[in-house]
Write a protein that holds these residues in place. Structure first.
Motif, PDB file in Angstrom:
ATOM      1  N   VAL A   1      -9.561   1.422   0.227  1.00 16.30           N
ATOM      2  CA  VAL A   1      -8.218   1.965   0.016  1.00 16.30           C
ATOM      3  C   VAL A   1      -8.128   2.493  -1.410  1.00 16.30           C
ATOM      4  O   VAL A   1      -8.312   1.736  -2.365  1.00 16.30           O
ATOM      5  CB  VAL A   1      -7.136   0.886   0.224  1.00 16.30           C
TER       6      VAL A   1
ATOM      7  N   VAL B   1      -7.345   6.256   2.800  1.00 18.20           N
ATOM      8  CA  VAL B   1      -8.185   5.166   3.290  1.00 18.20           C
ATOM      9  C   VAL B   1      -9.458   5.742   3.901  1.00 18.20           C
ATOM     10  O   VAL B   1      -9.400   6.646   4.733  1.00 18.20           O
ATOM     11  CB  VAL B   1      -7.436   4.314   4.346  1.00 18.20           C
TER      12      VAL B   1
ATOM     13  N   GLN C   1       0.902  -1.167   0.000  1.00 15.43           N
ATOM     14  CA  GLN C   1       0.000   0.000   0.000  1.00 15.43           C
ATOM     15  C   GLN C   1       0.936   1.210   0.000  1.00 15.43           C
ATOM     16  O   GLN C   1       1.780   1.334   0.880  1.00 15.43           O
ATOM     17  CB  GLN C   1      -0.879  -0.020   1.239  1.00 15.43           C
TER      18      GLN C   1
ATOM     19  N   ASP D   1      -5.549   3.882  -3.790  1.00 10.90           N
ATOM     20  CA  ASP D   1      -4.100   4.020  -3.922  1.00 10.90           C
ATOM     21  C   ASP D   1      -3.742   4.170  -5.397  1.00 10.90           C
ATOM     22  O   ASP D   1      -3.697   3.182  -6.144  1.00 10.90           O
ATOM     23  CB  ASP D   1      -3.404   2.788  -3.332  1.00 10.90           C
TER      24      ASP D   1
END
Lengths: 624, 253
Positions: A211, A194, A188, A213
């Motif tokens: 999440v 988040v 991550q 990302d």
């Protein structure tokens, strides 16, 4: 009297009733009242444990190598994960790595949630979380405060704000360090945001975490975790972790890693559990029901999976936002002790303030020097006495002329220097490696205000503003004139371009830079840092470009460079040409974080610098 | 009662009254469950298979990690013979109420009428009916009998004033299912019995980017095969339309 009392009660009752049913709009976060918003919602307070009825074998959220089904890893993340061996954890800085959200919810120890309320108004200021494993200490601010600026440090817990949406507590977390989606190599990135939704039903809390990302996921990853409230509070809340020597005699530029396509364990999990390899490798398609049809042809899907073990497709540029402000203003961040970072004009500037006058490290690009001076003036009324240059590059020394002229070095006035130089004491003294002076003078036209106080091999040290300050030359790192500066009491290290959070290191081979010297310099920094707890806090690092960090980010940067160096070195050993090395895309797993396909410092340039400096290392650059 | 206590007592009483009514509860005809819904569950949803990915996507015989099976449950799971199920026409035993929401599938949720919420699945072509109010008498079947109720969130116990809750009612859907025909928790023969009782909570969350998730928290109690309640969660992403809806029959493997 009885009538009056009853009347008051009715009025009060009707007011309260109106308030309840009218559902007045909540105050906007951070506005409306200096007391902060009135917040009410489900009380989540209590001691909890993870319910392992789902994802049971992911005890400590790890899992087997290549157990990534249902995680929307992109190609770079998969390559990152496949090059990760469990033995990476023998590297000193990897041993006490912290836990990030949502990974932390699956840790096997105890979890505690509690409220913090203003003692006078009883308004909810924050919801706190403590996770036993890695001693995760999170504060979820409920008072509407904004998130810190992008150039502020990250932590494993990150910076969280929350709000109740009905019976759901929604938490948004930014400023998270690079951590694990799953501690079997699935990363991550530090660009992840988040969002967690906490829902309590009786003694169970369900957490849906999402999440987002941009670096390592092809779409946001959503997953649930469960906590069970414990009737009796447990007494185990600590997690003693200290890094230590794991393998005696190992060089500090060794980082265990698998070359692309050479992880010997890539198929163990899928074989053992009769899972298609394509599924085990993860990816957005593995999250949805249609994936079952996609692997009907097992042989075909296995071939597709194996093709993912090496880089393919066009080179990727960084998808992590650059935290440097571009609004034409200088932004000031208090790093620690007497030291501040000024950002917004090229390379970061550090300033130490105190009773003796300012000590600057680097002066930026020089476009906003007036604003730099104005900001320094707010920190100290004393003139700038010293300027240290970490490099001769224009984005580090561009402000030398103006900032030097605005300063003064009273230690020279009235000394024997006064007899030799008419301008002694007029302006700040500029300090730097001799090669910085030489390179600045060599430029056409020469760069203004080069260091007049220079050194070659040994450290320079000063006791300035009641603090020991050490200046260390770092030979043949990004150039042959690099230095780092350590403010020992403030415990801040200014790394210059040896470490940035925004790009691959600008290894200027033509001016004496080398990948070996760069790695050696990063290890030098790591030998001076101390973390406070589990790779958070402790010694602060101001990078040449990017945000303030601790040692964790430096260690990750070092690890990356060692891994890339080893890949390039292996190809050189097999007789590869530069073009062959470039086309092998040996940086593919790091490109979405640090790569560039355009601009002044592309990935290709970086790879060429690594290749060239390994083929023809500078005399002084040998790995220790 | 002293006069000084009278005012707070009355206010407190009024507060409790207000809380207990739920939306639309200020006298008159109570709203139907459909009208009282604190959120709209209707539409198409798709499973997001992250948690328990291995067991939901590719369940293998004897792989019951995470499920608190007792020895009898393990015995039954270990003895599972998919060919036997196929031959007996029992292909749908892994698609019963206690297991269906973890099967990778798309779900179509509609109101059958003002009192009944209907969930259809494309995987296995199952239909679940959530009955608000009275439940129909029926013999045990795969989906059992599901009693539904809205659980409205309250701003707290005791005296409360308007807080940061925004407009409109908030809450969860609670569904209790019993009277199920024995089947499988996973499509690998891990059993549940006719004594199983399933309690589900459905909650809705919306992401800032517009994605809506339905979050399901399930607790299965089955004294026949479990040593303790089996608690799991699953989540579903809202779909704009029926794209991807692909009804397929039950499958043993």
């Amino acid at each position: 009297m009885r009538t009056i009392t009853f009347g008051i009660a009715l009025v009060f009752l009707s007011v309260c009733s109106a308030m309840f049913f009218a559902q007045a709009p909540p105050p906007s976060p951070g506005t409306g009242t200096p007391l902060g918003p009135m917040v009410s919602g489900t009380d989540l307070s209590g001691s909890y444990r993870w319910i392992n009825h789902q994802d049971a074998p992911l005890f400590t959220a790890a899992g087997d190598i290549a157990d990534w089904g249902g995680i929307p890893l992109n190609d770079a993340a998969r390559l990152y994960a496949l090059s990760w061996p469990a033995s990476r954890q023998t590297v000193k800085q990897q041993q006490c790595m912290g836990y990030v959200a949502p990974y932390t919810w699956m840790s096997p120890g105890n979890h505690r949630l509690w409220e913090e309320r203003d003692p006078f108004t009883q308004r909810l200021v924050a919801i706190r979380y403590w996770g036993q494993i890695a001693q995760v200490d999170r504060t979820i601010y409920m008072d509407g405060r904004p998130h810190p600026p992008a150039y502020a440090p990250h932590t494993f817990a990150g910076f969280s704000t929350g709000k109740f949406e009905g019976n759901v507590l929604t938490v948004t977390t930014t400023h998270i360090k690079r951590g694990w989606l799953r501690a079997n190599g699935a990363p991550q990135s530090d660009a992840a945001t988040v969002t967690e939704h906490l829902i309590r039903h009786g003694d169970t809390i369900t957490i849906l975490a999402v999440v987002d990302d941009p670096v390592y996921l092809s779409e946001p990853m959503s997953k649930t975790s469960l906590l069970a409230r414990q009737a009796i509070a447990p007494d185990a809340w600590l997690y003693a972790c200290d890094d230590s020597e794991q393998i005696l005699g190992r060089k500090n530029d060794y980082v265990p890693s698998h070359f692309f396509g050479q992880n010997p364990y890539y198929q163990e999990y899928s074989d053992k559990n009769k899972v298609p390899l394509l599924g085990a490798f993860g990816g957005r398609e593995t999250m949805y029901p249609e994936f079952l049809a996609a692997v009907k042809d097992r042989a075909g899907s296995d071939n597709a999976a194996k093709a993912k073990m090496r880089p393919s497709g066009p080179p990727q540029a960084s998808r992590a936002p650059d935290p440097t402000p571009t609004d034409g203003n200088i932004h000031v961040f208090h790093v620690g002790g007497n030291v501040y970072m000024l950002t917004g004009d090229g390379a970061n500037i550090a300033v130490q303030v105190g009773p003796q006058g300012g000590l600057l490290v680097d002066t930026g690009a020089g476009r906003l020097s007036d604003k730099v001076l104005a900001e320094i003036g707010k920190l100290s009324s004393r003139p700038i006495q010293f300027i240290v240059n970490t490099s001769f590059h224009a984005d580090h020394v561009g402000g030398n002329k103006k900032l030097q002229a605005a300063g003064a070095d009273p230690s020279l006035t009235g000394s024997f220097f006064s007899n030799q130089f008419a301008d002694a004491g007029q302006g700040a003294t500029v300090i730097g490696h001799q090669n910085v002076q030489t390179r600045m003078q060599e430029q056409k036209p020469p760069l203004d205000a080069p260091p007049s106080d220079t050194y070659f091999e040994d450290r320079r040290r000063k006791y300035h503003n009641e603090e020991p300050v050490e200046i260390f030359p770092m030979p043949n790192a990004t150039t042959d004139g690099d230095s780092i500066v350590h403010f020992r009491r403030s415990d801040v290290i200014v790394a210059g371009d040896i470490f940035t959070t925004t790009q691959y290191p600008f290894i200027d081979v033509k001016n004496g830079g080398s990948v070996q010297g760069e790695i050696r310099a990063l290890n030098f920094i790591l030998d001076r840092t101390v973390y406070q707890h589990d790779e958070d806090g402790g010694t602060w690092i101001i990078p040449g470009h990017g945000r303030v960090t601790n040692e964790w980010e430096v260690a990750e940067y070092r690890d990356m460079l060692v891994i890339i160096r080893d890949r390039v070195q292996a190809m050189i050993k097999n007789g590869a040409t530069l073009d062959q090395v470039k086309s092998a895309r040996l940086t593919a797993d790091y490109d979405p974080r640090f790569g560039a396909t355009t601009g002044p410092w592309t990935t290709d340039m970086f790879v060429e610098a690594v290749y060239t400096s390994l083929k023809n290392p500078p005399q002084t650059a040998s790995a220790q | 009662m002293s006069r000084s206590l009278l005012v707070p007592f009355l206010v407190l009483a009024a507060s409790f009254t207000a809380h207990s009514q739920g939306p639309g509860g200020r006298g008159g005809t109570p709203p139907t469950p459909r009208a009282a819904a604190p959120f709209d569950m209707t539409g198409y949803w798709v499973s997001v298979v992250n948690e328990d990915w291995r067991w939901r996507m590719f369940p293998n015989k004897g792989d019951y990690a995470g499920i608190p099976l007792n020895p009898e449950g393990r015995k039954v799971a270990d003895a599972w013979d998919p060919a036997k199920d196929d031959a007996a026409g029992e292909q749908c035993k892994g698609y019963g109420a206690p297991g269906i929401m973890r099967v990778p599938s798309r779900f179509h949720i509609t109101w059958q009428d003002d009192q009944t919420l209907k969930i259809e699945t494309d995987a296995g072509r199952q239909v679940r009916m959530f009955h608000f109010g009275s439940t129909p008498a029926s013999s045990a079947d795969l989906q059992g009998v599901s009693k539904a109720e809205w659980e409205f969130a309250r701003p707290g116990v005791g005296f409360a004033i308007a807080g940061d809750r925004g407009g409109g009612p908030v809450g969860s859907l609670k569904v209790t299912t019993t009277n199920v025909r024995p089947g499988y928790l996973r499509r690998n023969g891990v059993p549940y019995s006719g004594n199983a009782k399933l309690t589900e909570y459905y909650d809705l969350v919306r992401e800032a980017n517009g994605v809506t998730y339905l979050v399901l928290t399930s607790t299965l109690e089955d004294p026949t095969y479990l040593t303790q309640p089996w608690i799991t969660a699953a989540h579903f992403k809202k779909q704009a339309d029926a794209t991807g809806w692909n009804p397929t029959p039950c499958s043993v493997r």
